[in-house]
Design an enzyme around this catalytic site. Structure first.
Site, mmCIF file in Angstrom:
data_model
loop_
_atom_site.group_PDB
_atom_site.id
_atom_site.type_symbol
_atom_site.label_atom_id
_atom_site.label_comp_id
_atom_site.label_asym_id
_atom_site.label_seq_id
_atom_site.Cartn_x
_atom_site.Cartn_y
_atom_site.Cartn_z
ATOM 1 N N MET A 37 -0.158 -16.712 1.736
ATOM 2 C CA MET A 37 0.471 -15.420 1.350
ATOM 3 C C MET A 37 1.985 -15.375 1.730
ATOM 4 O O MET A 37 2.686 -16.250 2.749
ATOM 5 C CB MET A 37 -0.250 -14.156 2.462
ATOM 6 C CG MET A 37 0.038 -12.963 2.166
ATOM 7 S SD MET A 37 -1.127 -11.782 2.786
ATOM 8 C CE MET A 37 -0.857 -12.026 4.561
ATOM 9 N N SER A 69 0.890 -1.219 0.066
ATOM 10 C CA SER A 69 0.035 0.163 -0.096
ATOM 11 C C SER A 69 0.667 1.344 -0.075
ATOM 12 O O SER A 69 0.389 1.954 -0.713
ATOM 13 C CB SER A 69 -0.970 0.068 1.255
ATOM 14 O OG SER A 69 -1.982 -0.867 1.162
ATOM 15 N N LYS A 88 -10.435 -5.169 10.640
ATOM 16 C CA LYS A 88 -11.602 -4.524 9.801
ATOM 17 C C LYS A 88 -12.903 -4.383 10.402
ATOM 18 O O LYS A 88 -13.904 -3.478 10.089
ATOM 19 C CB LYS A 88 -11.783 -5.143 8.427
ATOM 20 C CG LYS A 88 -10.723 -5.068 7.490
ATOM 21 C CD LYS A 88 -10.855 -5.768 6.451
ATOM 22 C CE LYS A 88 -9.569 -5.416 5.636
ATOM 23 N NZ LYS A 88 -9.256 -6.283 4.034
ATOM 24 N N ARG A 108 -13.193 -21.199 9.759
ATOM 25 C CA ARG A 108 -12.450 -22.280 10.865
ATOM 26 C C ARG A 108 -13.126 -21.746 12.212
ATOM 27 O O ARG A 108 -13.333 -22.695 12.813
ATOM 28 C CB ARG A 108 -11.095 -22.115 10.819
ATOM 29 C CG ARG A 108 -10.464 -20.654 11.518
ATOM 30 C CD ARG A 108 -8.885 -20.704 11.741
ATOM 31 N NE ARG A 108 -8.275 -19.513 12.137
ATOM 32 C CZ ARG A 108 -6.991 -19.387 12.241
ATOM 33 N NH1 ARG A 108 -6.278 -20.206 12.115
ATOM 34 N NH2 ARG A 108 -6.746 -18.076 12.470
ATOM 35 N N GLY A 142 -12.857 -18.765 4.310
ATOM 36 C CA GLY A 142 -12.541 -17.800 4.951
ATOM 37 C C GLY A 142 -13.759 -16.911 5.567
ATOM 38 O O GLY A 142 -14.845 -16.669 4.795
ATOM 39 N N ASN A 163 -12.225 -1.272 5.753
ATOM 40 C CA ASN A 163 -11.252 -1.322 5.409
ATOM 41 C C ASN A 163 -10.349 0.187 4.871
ATOM 42 O O ASN A 163 -9.156 0.303 4.687
ATOM 43 C CB ASN A 163 -10.754 -1.947 4.148
ATOM 44 C CG ASN A 163 -11.224 -1.285 2.754
ATOM 45 O OD1 ASN A 163 -12.340 -0.712 2.625
ATOM 46 N ND2 ASN A 163 -10.317 -1.684 1.788
ATOM 47 N N ASP A 211 -12.752 -2.346 -0.282
ATOM 48 C CA ASP A 211 -12.342 -3.860 -0.720
ATOM 49 C C ASP A 211 -13.506 -4.191 -1.840
ATOM 50 O O ASP A 211 -13.355 -5.065 -2.829
ATOM 51 C CB ASP A 211 -12.586 -4.987 0.278
ATOM 52 C CG ASP A 211 -11.145 -4.679 1.024
ATOM 53 O OD1 ASP A 211 -10.019 -4.128 0.547
ATOM 54 O OD2 ASP A 211 -11.155 -5.079 2.205
ATOM 55 N N GLY A 225 -12.765 -10.041 7.039
ATOM 56 C CA GLY A 225 -13.052 -8.761 6.351
ATOM 57 C C GLY A 225 -13.172 -9.067 4.523
ATOM 58 O O GLY A 225 -14.147 -8.610 4.243
ATOM 59 N N ALA A 226 -12.439 -9.752 4.086
ATOM 60 C CA ALA A 226 -12.186 -9.997 2.710
ATOM 61 C C ALA A 226 -13.397 -10.894 2.433
ATOM 62 O O ALA A 226 -14.150 -10.518 1.283
ATOM 63 C CB ALA A 226 -10.822 -10.334 2.412
HETATM 64 P P1 NAP Z 1 -9.139 -11.186 8.479
HETATM 65 O O1 NAP Z 1 -10.346 -10.212 8.756
HETATM 66 O O2 NAP Z 1 -8.251 -11.465 9.287
HETATM 67 O O3 NAP Z 1 -9.994 -12.684 7.990
HETATM 68 C C1 NAP Z 1 -9.102 -13.525 7.700
HETATM 69 C C2 NAP Z 1 -9.880 -14.992 7.832
HETATM 70 O O4 NAP Z 1 -8.971 -16.137 7.274
HETATM 71 C C3 NAP Z 1 -10.602 -15.288 8.827
HETATM 72 O O5 NAP Z 1 -11.707 -15.883 8.560
HETATM 73 C C4 NAP Z 1 -9.811 -16.312 9.634
HETATM 74 O O6 NAP Z 1 -10.008 -17.069 10.663
HETATM 75 C C5 NAP Z 1 -9.020 -17.151 8.495
HETATM 76 N N1 NAP Z 1 -7.837 -17.694 8.642
HETATM 77 C C6 NAP Z 1 -6.640 -17.105 8.928
HETATM 78 N N2 NAP Z 1 -5.784 -17.964 8.965
HETATM 79 C C7 NAP Z 1 -6.314 -19.307 8.712
HETATM 80 C C8 NAP Z 1 -5.982 -20.503 8.876
HETATM 81 N N3 NAP Z 1 -4.539 -20.761 9.091
HETATM 82 N N4 NAP Z 1 -6.814 -21.500 8.654
HETATM 83 C C9 NAP Z 1 -7.980 -21.315 8.341
HETATM 84 N N5 NAP Z 1 -8.630 -20.109 8.307
HETATM 85 C C10 NAP Z 1 -7.633 -18.973 8.661
HETATM 86 O O7 NAP Z 1 -8.346 -10.933 7.113
HETATM 87 P P2 NAP Z 1 -8.946 -10.459 5.787
HETATM 88 O O8 NAP Z 1 -8.780 -8.824 5.757
HETATM 89 O O9 NAP Z 1 -10.164 -10.999 5.547
HETATM 90 O O10 NAP Z 1 -7.917 -10.671 4.734
HETATM 91 C C11 NAP Z 1 -7.818 -12.023 4.056
HETATM 92 C C12 NAP Z 1 -7.025 -12.235 3.190
HETATM 93 O O11 NAP Z 1 -7.411 -11.431 2.052
HETATM 94 C C13 NAP Z 1 -5.401 -11.709 3.343
HETATM 95 O O12 NAP Z 1 -4.781 -12.533 2.694
HETATM 96 C C14 NAP Z 1 -5.434 -10.568 2.701
HETATM 97 O O13 NAP Z 1 -4.312 -10.206 2.082
HETATM 98 C C15 NAP Z 1 -6.409 -10.500 1.536
HETATM 99 N N6 NAP Z 1 -6.942 -9.031 1.098
HETATM 100 C C16 NAP Z 1 -6.495 -8.842 -0.092
HETATM 101 C C17 NAP Z 1 -7.154 -7.611 -0.622
HETATM 102 C C18 NAP Z 1 -6.603 -7.095 -1.821
HETATM 103 O O14 NAP Z 1 -6.809 -5.976 -2.200
HETATM 104 N N7 NAP Z 1 -6.106 -8.063 -2.751
HETATM 105 C C19 NAP Z 1 -7.872 -6.862 0.418
HETATM 106 C C20 NAP Z 1 -8.208 -7.620 1.484
HETATM 107 C C21 NAP Z 1 -7.774 -8.650 1.951
HETATM 108 P P3 NAP Z 1 -10.180 -16.642 12.134
HETATM 109 O O15 NAP Z 1 -11.070 -15.750 11.988
HETATM 110 O O16 NAP Z 1 -10.603 -18.003 12.778
HETATM 111 O O17 NAP Z 1 -8.758 -16.075 12.434
#
Ligand code: NAP
Length: 284
Positions: A199, A16, A65, A151, A125, A86, A101, A128-129
């Site tokens: 990642m 970013s 988020k 999970r 998942g 976000n 997002d 937030g995403a």
């Molecule tokens: P988040 O809100 O922390 O959510 C992550 C999700 O993944 C939660 O449901 C979490 O479960 C789950 N998770 C994490 N580690 C895990 C594992 N080892 N096994 C099973 N489930 C797992 O994060 P987020 O913002 O949604 O981001 C998620 C992904 O999207 C990241 O890789 C991020 O880089 C990507 N992303 C990309 C963009 C883009 O612009 N390309 C934008 C936003 C996000 P728990 O709740 O149980 O921890």
């Protein structure tokens, strides 16, 4: 001079700052953008201090988020409906919460309605995403069914109940285990990774079981952009599936934030070129 930052914990690999500083320089704006790692116990105290110090906006990433919401005075309709913020814009005493997002997901999936409409979509998942993805799937497409594999059972149920209240589309959950995932992959057309599994630097990981029954008529979208080619996408490509990386989502979520903060359009082609060069360098 205005200051901006991305906040998260941990926050080592984000591009970013590269994206926004390149865009600020493109327009000759005297603005700065940096990455700020803030520990969970200090989040709600540190952000107001940063604003006093001249910060006018933040991007919000893992795991904040949902947690930033007590600080916000106004939520955009998308942030309200998706339950995830976000991006924050601070103007005078007002803190506006946005979900950009959603714009990034829409730009990525827009060309693929043939694959999504009337078919089953698996979202892995429940953070937030995933909320931005389910928002776009329920507002901009007509899938036959959306299945979320999270999970945390409680978190997944909460996400589903938020969206069920305002959508006619069938929404279900499955357990995050190899058997359930594989059974669901067999009957889905679209598979989306909304977890950080795979990642950088954990590039040999995938959210899918090693024997996932991937096919050439699958569409796989990974929200991860670092690396561009994740194991999830490479496995899909080996099976002949169509694969979409997270870079378009990343650029367009950033472009919408940039527009809110500056009133200007992000120079998309220049940004894509710059980010691709950074990502290619970091895998060498
Ligand atoms: P988040 O809100 O922390 O959510 C992550 C999700 O993944 C939660 O449901 C979490 O479960 C789950 N998770 C994490 N580690 C895990 C594992 N080892 N096994 C099973 N489930 C797992 O994060 P987020 O913002 O949604 O981001 C998620 C992904 O999207 C990241 O890789 C991020 O880089 C990507 N992303 C990309 C963009 C883009 O612009 N390309 C934008 C936003 C996000 P728990 O709740 O149980 O921890």
């Amino acid at each position: 001079m205005q200051k901006f930052a991305i906040i998260g914990y941990p926050i080592k690999q984000t591009l970013s700052p590269v994206m926004h500083n390149t865009a600020f320089m493109f327009y000759g704006l005297p603005f700065t953008y940096e990455a700020k790692e803030i520990s969970p116990d200090r989040l709600l105290a540190v952000l107001p201090e940063l604003v006093k110090d001249g910060f006018a906006g933040f991007n919000v990433t893992i795991p904040y988020k949902e947690k930033v919401q007590p600080l916000l005075t106004t939520l955009s309709p998308e942030a309200q409906a998706s339950g995830a913020v976000n991006m924050i814009h601070v103007r005078k005493e007002e803190w506006f919460g946005h979900n950009t997002d959603i714009a990034g997901v829409l730009k990525t999936l827009e060309p693929y309605s043939t694959q999504i409409d009337k078919n089953q979509v698996l979202v892995i998942g429940a953070g937030g995403a995933a909320r931005a993805i389910v928002y776009v799937l329920t507002h901009n497409f007509t899938p036959a069914r959306i299945i979320v594999a999270g999970r945390s059972v409680q978190k997944t149920k909460t996400l589903l109940s938020n969206f069920k209240a305002e959508s006619q589309i069938r929404l279900d959950s499955i357990d995050f285990n190899p058997h359930s995932l594989n059974e669901c992959i067999k009957i889905s057309k679209v598979i989306i990774n909304a977890t950080p599994i795979g990642m950088f630097p954990n590039i040999d990981d995938s959210p899918l079981p090693p024997d996932a029954p991937l096919r050439k008529d699958h569409l796989l979208f990974d929200s991860i952009y670092h690396p561009l080619r994740t194991k999830f996408l490479n496995d899909g490509a080996r099976a002949g599936a169509l694969t979409l990386d997270g870079l378009t989502m990343f650029i367009y979520q950033g472009a919408e934030a940039f527009h809110v903060w500056t009133g200007l359009d992000m120079p998309i082609d220049k940004i894509r070129q710059t980010l691709t060069a950074h990502l290619n360098k970091s895998v060498k």
